[in-house]
Write a protein that holds these residues in place. Structure first.
Motif, short mmCIF file in Angstrom:
data_model
loop_
_atom_site.label_atom_id
_atom_site.label_comp_id
_atom_site.label_asym_id
_atom_site.label_seq_id
_atom_site.Cartn_x
_atom_site.Cartn_y
_atom_site.Cartn_z
N ALA A 250 0.83 -1.20 0.00
CA ALA A 250 0.00 0.00 0.00
C ALA A 250 0.87 1.25 0.00
O ALA A 250 1.93 1.29 0.65
N PRO A 251 0.45 2.31 -0.70
CA PRO A 251 1.21 3.57 -0.70
C PRO A 251 1.49 4.09 0.71
O PRO A 251 2.56 4.64 0.98
N GLY A 252 0.56 3.89 1.62
CA GLY A 252 0.76 4.35 2.99
C GLY A 252 1.91 3.68 3.71
O GLY A 252 2.42 4.20 4.71
N ASN A 253 2.33 2.51 3.20
CA ASN A 253 3.47 1.81 3.81
C ASN A 253 4.75 2.63 3.73
O ASN A 253 5.71 2.38 4.46
N ALA A 254 4.79 3.61 2.82
CA ALA A 254 5.97 4.46 2.69
C ALA A 254 6.24 5.25 3.96
O ALA A 254 7.37 5.68 4.20
N GLU A 255 5.21 5.44 4.79
CA GLU A 255 5.36 6.21 6.03
C GLU A 255 5.52 5.32 7.24
O GLU A 255 5.79 5.82 8.34
N TYR A 256 5.38 4.02 7.08
CA TYR A 256 5.44 3.12 8.24
C TYR A 256 6.85 3.07 8.84
O TYR A 256 7.82 2.83 8.12
N ALA A 257 6.94 3.30 10.13
CA ALA A 257 8.24 3.25 10.80
C ALA A 257 8.14 2.76 12.24
O ALA A 257 9.13 2.75 12.95
N GLN A 258 6.96 2.36 12.65
CA GLN A 258 6.75 1.94 14.05
C GLN A 258 6.03 0.59 14.11
O GLN A 258 5.13 0.39 14.91
N ASN A 259 6.45 -0.33 13.27
CA ASN A 259 5.91 -1.70 13.27
C ASN A 259 4.46 -1.77 12.80
O ASN A 259 3.77 -2.77 13.05
N GLN A 260 3.98 -0.74 12.07
CA GLN A 260 2.60 -0.78 11.59
C GLN A 260 2.38 -1.91 10.59
O GLN A 260 1.26 -2.40 10.44
N SER A 261 3.44 -2.33 9.89
CA SER A 261 3.28 -3.42 8.93
C SER A 261 2.92 -4.72 9.64
O SER A 261 2.18 -5.55 9.09
N VAL A 262 3.42 -4.92 10.84
CA VAL A 262 3.06 -6.12 11.62
C VAL A 262 1.58 -6.07 11.96
O VAL A 262 0.86 -7.07 11.84
N ARG A 263 1.11 -4.91 12.37
CA ARG A 263 -0.31 -4.74 12.68
C ARG A 263 -1.18 -5.01 11.46
O ARG A 263 -2.20 -5.70 11.55
N ASP A 264 -0.78 -4.45 10.30
CA ASP A 264 -1.57 -4.66 9.09
C ASP A 264 -1.66 -6.14 8.72
O ASP A 264 -2.71 -6.62 8.30
N PHE A 265 -0.54 -6.84 8.85
CA PHE A 265 -0.56 -8.27 8.55
C PHE A 265 -1.45 -9.02 9.54
O PHE A 265 -2.28 -9.85 9.16
N ALA A 266 -1.30 -8.72 10.82
CA ALA A 266 -2.04 -9.43 11.86
C ALA A 266 -3.54 -9.20 11.74
O ALA A 266 -4.35 -10.06 12.11
N THR A 267 -3.94 -8.04 11.21
CA THR A 267 -5.36 -7.71 11.12
C THR A 267 -5.94 -7.97 9.73
O THR A 267 -7.05 -7.54 9.43
N GLY A 268 -5.19 -8.66 8.88
CA GLY A 268 -5.72 -9.08 7.58
C GLY A 268 -5.72 -8.01 6.51
O GLY A 268 -6.36 -8.18 5.47
N LYS A 269 -4.96 -6.93 6.70
CA LYS A 269 -4.88 -5.89 5.67
C LYS A 269 -3.81 -6.19 4.63
O LYS A 269 -3.76 -5.55 3.58
N ALA A 270 -2.93 -7.15 4.93
CA ALA A 270 -1.89 -7.56 4.00
C ALA A 270 -1.70 -9.07 4.13
O ALA A 270 -1.82 -9.63 5.22
N GLY A 271 -1.39 -9.71 3.00
CA GLY A 271 -1.29 -11.17 2.99
C GLY A 271 0.06 -11.73 3.35
O GLY A 271 0.18 -12.90 3.71
N MET A 272 1.13 -10.88 3.27
CA MET A 272 2.48 -11.36 3.56
C MET A 272 3.25 -10.29 4.33
O MET A 272 2.94 -9.09 4.25
N LEU A 273 4.27 -10.74 5.04
CA LEU A 273 5.11 -9.86 5.86
C LEU A 273 6.51 -10.44 5.92
O LEU A 273 6.68 -11.65 6.13
N LEU A 274 7.53 -9.60 5.75
CA LEU A 274 8.93 -9.99 5.96
C LEU A 274 9.36 -9.43 7.30
O LEU A 274 9.42 -8.21 7.47
#
Length: 438
Positions: free
Chosen positions: A256-280
């Motif tokens: 997602a374009p908003g991922n460009a601003e993620y810097a506080q582990n928000q990607s983990v939250r998005d994955f855990a809540t079903g907003k993204a299908g994969m996470l590194l």
């Protein structure tokens, strides 16, 4: 378990210069040399590994009590947040007033080794903590520059893995996790629909970016430093590696374009809540559970390679992440400090601590039990077979700040709708390289 060190990495080179200029060491031993003038006490700076500082204290307090009961040495514990840890270490190095024992991020090892602040682990010192051969080779390689006595010993180990949402995979008709980046992009496009994306990335975090740049670079056959420790950021293979990672958002559009601003582990939250299908991510289990994701809702697999038959120096899919434990060079309880290091890296303690923190043990004997979770099985395999330490050079922290920062800017440009070209990436990396060489 995942902690970022952005502010600390940014300040490292400047602060090290000051530390070298004023003389280094911690503790209170006279003359800057380790001694035993205070044999019944130790001060220990631990890193924040759990969900909070208080959670770490609850984990460590009973273990430190065990040590006191066995040795008669009282350990004064302070859990130091990552945001201030390096500044605290460097201030202690300059002033001579610091802890006896401390944890450090393993990517700082070569920088702190150069500062002279830490007690070198030569063969004699290693023998006092049970021997060098107790430790796995990959985490041991992240303890300082090659050919020099390590500045610390491994305490906790981590690697990256690919986490995937099982339900989203089933609904998209994906039968297994991807093993190559081409497969990952193809799967990511199938998952990107209905406001959900294939992959969550942390594009606003320079340290996270730099870790992926390192891995992608290795898979392209590239290094970000030459044999003499000089930066080689803008070599063609490094440019291609950085572009490939940024393109997951910029061209492939599976993040997602908003991922460009993620810097506080928000990607983990998005994955855990079903907003993204994969996470590194590094050892994400504890964080995913904290966000409400159940263990049977996700799978874990090794990070993909460029090709299915990757081998040799391109067979790298993670940096060796983790925590080292060291002794300040002018501790006034040298013998007690080494006893404590031996205790913390003993098989029994490693089994306790890594279970509670969800990390891997760098101690070979503590790896003999069967994997406790599917996550651990994958992470162990990666650590043993396909992980490599970040460059063990004094300027490594600048690599994280400058290259990772350049990638942050590229992600921001992509999120704003700008097409990212090879020339754009090269220009950013050239500027970072020039800044480092000033």
């Amino acid at each position: 378990m995942r902690r970022f060190r952005m502010a600390a990495a940014a300040a490292l080179t400047t602060a090290l210069t000051a530390a070298l200029a004023t003389g280094c060491g911690g503790g209170n031993a006279p003359g800057g040399a380790a001694g035993n003038g205070n044999p019944k006490e130790l001060t220990y700076w631990a890193t924040n590994q759990g969900s909070s500082l208080e959670a770490d204290k609850k984990v460590l307090a009973p273990e430190l009590k065990k040590f006191e009961q066995r040795t008669g040495i009282k350990v004064h514990l302070e859990v130091v947040p990552w945001a201030t840890l390096l500044d605290r270490i460097l201030a202690a190095a300059s002033s001579g007033q610091g802890p006896d024992v401390l944890n450090i991020g393993n990517t700082w090892s070569a920088s702190l080794q150069k500062s002279g602040a830490l007690l070198p682990f030569d063969s004699k010192t290693f023998a006092e903590v049970g021997g060098r051969d107790r430790f796995a080779s990959a985490p041991l390689a992240a303890t300082g520059a090659r050919g020099k006595d390590p500045a610390a010993v491994p305490l906790y180990s981590l690697t990256y893995a690919l986490y995937y949402n099982k339900k989203m995979f089933r609904e998209a008709g994906i039968e297994r996790p991807p093993t190559t980046w081409e497969e990952l992009v193809a799967d990511g496009k199938k998952l990107t629909r209905g406001g959900k994306y294939g992959l969550a990335v942390e594009g606003g975090n320079p340290v996270e970016n730099a870790h992926h740049a390192f891995v992608f670079g290795k898979q392209h056959g590239a290094d970000f430093f030459d044999a003499a420790g000089r930066p080689t950021f803008d070599r063609p293979a490094n440019v291609a590696a950085v572009k490939q990672y940024v393109d997951l958002l910029a061209a492939d559009r599976i993040a997602a374009p908003g991922n460009a601003e993620y810097a506080q582990n928000q990607s983990v939250r998005d994955f855990a809540t079903g907003k993204a299908g994969m996470l590194l991510w590094q050892a994400a289990r504890t964080s995913l559970l904290a966000h409400g994701m159940k263990p049977d809702e996700y799978g874990v697999a090794p990070v993909p390679f460029r090709t299915a038959d990757a081998s040799g120096r391109r067979n790298i899919n993670s940096m060796v992440a983790g925590i080292n434990i060291g002794v300040f060079k002018n501790t006034d309880n040298r013998d007690g400090a080494l006893k404590f290091v031996k205790f913390m890296t003993s098989t029994a303690e490693q089994n306790v601590l890594t279970t509670k923190y969800g990390s891997l043990s760098p101690v070979l004997a503590a790896q003999k039990h069967a994997p406790r979770t599917p996550d651990e099985a994958v992470l162990r395999e990666v650590l043993a077979k396909s992980a490599e330490p970040l460059p063990q050079v004094p300027d490594e922290a600048q690599f994280e700040t400058l290259v990772g920062g350049a990638m942050k800017e590229l992600f921001a440009d992509a999120a704003a709708g700008k097409k990212i070209t090879t020339a754009d990436v090269r220009a950013r990396l050239t500027a970072a390289q020039q800044q480092m060489r000033k």
